[in-house]
Write an enzyme that holds these catalytic residues in place. Structure first.
Site, PDB file in Angstrom:
ATOM      1  N   ARG A 111      30.308  44.432  37.527  1.00 46.60           N
ATOM      2  CA  ARG A 111      30.698  43.199  36.810  1.00 46.60           C
ATOM      3  C   ARG A 111      29.406  42.561  36.325  1.00 46.60           C
ATOM      4  NH1 ARG A 111      34.944  38.451  38.187  1.00 46.60           N
ATOM      5  NH2 ARG A 111      36.270  40.165  37.513  1.00 46.60           N
ATOM      6  N   HIS A 138      37.627  43.775  29.940  1.00 44.22           N
ATOM      7  CA  HIS A 138      38.072  43.689  31.337  1.00 44.22           C
ATOM      8  C   HIS A 138      39.229  44.691  31.490  1.00 44.22           C
ATOM      9  CE1 HIS A 138      38.532  42.320  35.268  1.00 44.22           C
ATOM     10  NE2 HIS A 138      38.996  41.095  35.095  1.00 44.22           N
ATOM     11  N   GLN A 141      41.908  44.682  34.366  1.00 43.82           N
ATOM     12  CA  GLN A 141      42.873  43.601  34.238  1.00 43.82           C
ATOM     13  C   GLN A 141      44.006  43.994  33.287  1.00 43.82           C
ATOM     14  OE1 GLN A 141      42.798  40.405  35.795  1.00 43.82           O
ATOM     15  NE2 GLN A 141      44.883  40.462  35.025  1.00 43.82           N
ATOM     16  N   ASP A 233      44.244  32.799  28.984  1.00 40.08           N
ATOM     17  CA  ASP A 233      43.075  32.924  29.861  1.00 40.08           C
ATOM     18  C   ASP A 233      42.279  31.632  29.709  1.00 40.08           C
ATOM     19  OD1 ASP A 233      41.001  33.845  31.468  1.00 40.08           O
ATOM     20  OD2 ASP A 233      40.162  35.209  29.966  1.00 40.08           O
ATOM     21  N   CYS A 273      45.333  36.017  33.798  1.00 41.39           N
ATOM     22  CA  CYS A 273      44.554  36.917  34.650  1.00 41.39           C
ATOM     23  C   CYS A 273      44.034  36.216  35.893  1.00 41.39           C
ATOM     24  CB  CYS A 273      43.396  37.511  33.853  1.00 41.39           C
ATOM     25  SG  CYS A 273      42.345  36.254  33.108  1.00 41.39           S
ATOM     26  N   ARG A 301      46.752  44.411  40.442  1.00 36.41           N
ATOM     27  CA  ARG A 301      45.331  44.754  40.319  1.00 36.41           C
ATOM     28  C   ARG A 301      44.951  45.765  41.406  1.00 36.41           C
ATOM     29  NH1 ARG A 301      41.548  41.635  37.781  1.00 36.41           N
ATOM     30  NH2 ARG A 301      40.346  43.486  38.369  1.00 36.41           N
TER      31      ARG A 301
HETATM   32  N1   CP Z   1      41.253  38.275  37.083  1.00 31.36           N
HETATM   33  C1   CP Z   1      40.082  38.566  37.666  1.00 31.36           C
HETATM   34  O1   CP Z   1      39.339  39.470  37.277  1.00 31.36           O
HETATM   35  O2   CP Z   1      39.775  37.771  38.736  1.00 31.36           O
HETATM   36  P1   CP Z   1      38.367  37.696  39.456  1.00 31.36           P
HETATM   37  O3   CP Z   1      37.390  37.099  38.483  1.00 31.36           O
HETATM   38  O4   CP Z   1      38.599  36.800  40.647  1.00 31.36           O
HETATM   39  O5   CP Z   1      37.945  39.074  39.873  1.00 31.36           O
HETATM   40  N1  NVA Z   2      37.589  35.568  30.490  1.00 34.51           N
HETATM   41  C1  NVA Z   2      37.347  35.297  31.898  1.00 34.51           C
HETATM   42  C2  NVA Z   2      38.096  36.264  32.748  1.00 34.51           C
HETATM   43  C3  NVA Z   2      37.940  36.065  34.240  1.00 34.51           C
HETATM   44  C4  NVA Z   2      38.691  37.080  35.046  1.00 34.51           C
HETATM   45  C5  NVA Z   2      35.857  35.373  32.164  1.00 34.51           C
HETATM   46  O1  NVA Z   2      35.188  36.274  31.655  1.00 34.51           O
HETATM   47  O2  NVA Z   2      35.358  34.513  32.894  1.00 34.51           O
END
Ligand code: CP
Ligand code: NVA
Length: 314
Positions: A111, A138, A141, A233, A273, A301
């Site tokens: 990440r 992502h 997701q 989101d 999400c 997930r």
């Molecule tokens: N939806 C999602 O990816 O959640 P987190 O940021 O908590 O991993």
């Molecule tokens: N768009 C959001 C998604 C979090 C799961 C971000 O990148 O923070």
């Protein structure tokens, strides 16, 4: 052991953008996810003796927990590298991190901020890399979201999903997964916050093979009309916190509330999400209503994380 015969392209790289996977591979993955969910005990030793490294430069609840529990429930072990304080490449080059990890572990989940970092790791690692969220994509997701929609509606072909809000990483991955699964995705964003044109074009190319449709609208009402599902989101993603105030004003007309939801089909569901900001992108009334399937998404997930890992490492 997995149900999926992967193209060499996927075997060599993993899940970086989601676009490496063909529509057939995505279909197989969703089918395999259903099997894993229905019969978890059959797969308890599927990844015995395997190690997965997780490198996270941003906070996470769902992605970290589901990858860790997912890997371990298949018999693998995980090592979590908490890089939330330092960017990848600061202490040593991304290439060296990749080449070291590849000597010890069988896959890397990452990440990070720049999508380029995910791809650079994959280029040098020679083991599968899973994108656990970047500024652009992502994929874990979106795959879980379409799995959730398929469970709910029984099929994805022509399923009308409206995405309302920021044309961000989650939106990009929904575009790709919608195209791969044959769904009808209707995206509404404020002007200047549309999804990346290159990703929209790539999704439309795939859509031509699968019967999917991808449409962009300037108002949330147009996207929501007749939709079977409405997805939103956060308005400011991780790394954009400094813009939160400005964005809150620009995105206010794109809030998912009772009025917008009323434009959707009578059996429409709400997706997010998470994490969510109640009172900003969605009202408490909608997100906490019986139509909201956010916790089904979150549960799935886990099943998708298992299916992705078992497919790539099995
Ligand atoms: N939806 C999602 O990816 O959640 P987190 O940021 O908590 O991993
Ligand atoms: N768009 C959001 C998604 C979090 C799961 C971000 O990148 O923070």
């Amino acid at each position: 052991m997995s149900a999926t015969v992967l193209t060499r392209r996927v075997e060599a790289t993993g899940l970086l953008t989601g676009m490496e996977w063909t529509p057939a591979e995505v279909r197989d993955l969703l089918r395999f996810t259903a099997k894993l969910k229905a019969h978890p005990s059959r797969y308890r030793t599927a990844l015995d003796g395997r190690f997965v490294a997780l490198i996270f430069e941003k906070p996470s609840l769902r992605t970290r927990v589901t990858l860790e529990i997912g890997a371990e429930s298949l018999g693998a072990k995980t090592i979590f590298l908490d890089n939330t304080q330092a960017r990848l490449g600061e202490r040593e080059p991304v290439k060296d991190i990749a080449k070291n990890l590849a000597r010890w572990v069988h896959a890397i989940a990452v990440r990070t901020f720049a999508q380029e970092t995910v791809e650079e790791l994959a280029r040098h690692a020679e083991i599968p890399v899973v994108n656990a969220l970047s500024d652009r994509f992502h994929p874990c997701q979106a795959l879980a979201d379409f799995f959730t929609l398929e469970e709910r509606f029984g099929g994805l072909g022509g399923l009308r999903l409206a995405y309302v809000g920021d044309g961000n990483n989650v939106c990009h991955s929904l575009l790709i997964a919608a195209a791969q699964t044959g769904a009808a995705l209707r995206v509404a964003t404020p002007a200047g916050y549309e999804p990346d044109g290159e990703i929209v074009r790539a999704a439309r190319r795939t859509a031509r093979q699968t019967g999917a449709s991808i449409e962009l609208f300037p108002t949330p009402e147009e996207a929501a009309r007749g939709a079977q599902a409405i997805y939103t989101d956060v308005w400011a993603s991780m790394g954009q916190e400094g813009e939160a105030g400005k964005r809150a004003k620009i995105f206010a007309p794109f809030q998912v509330n009772r009025r917008l939801f009323a434009a959707a089909a009578p059996d429409a569901v709400f997706l997010h999400c998470l994490p969510a900001h109640r009172g900003l992108e969605v009202t408490e009334e909608v997100i906490d209503s019986p139509r909201s399937i956010i916790y089904e998404q979150a549960e799935n997930r886990l099943h998708i994380a298992k299916a992705v890992l078992a497919t790539l490492l099995g």
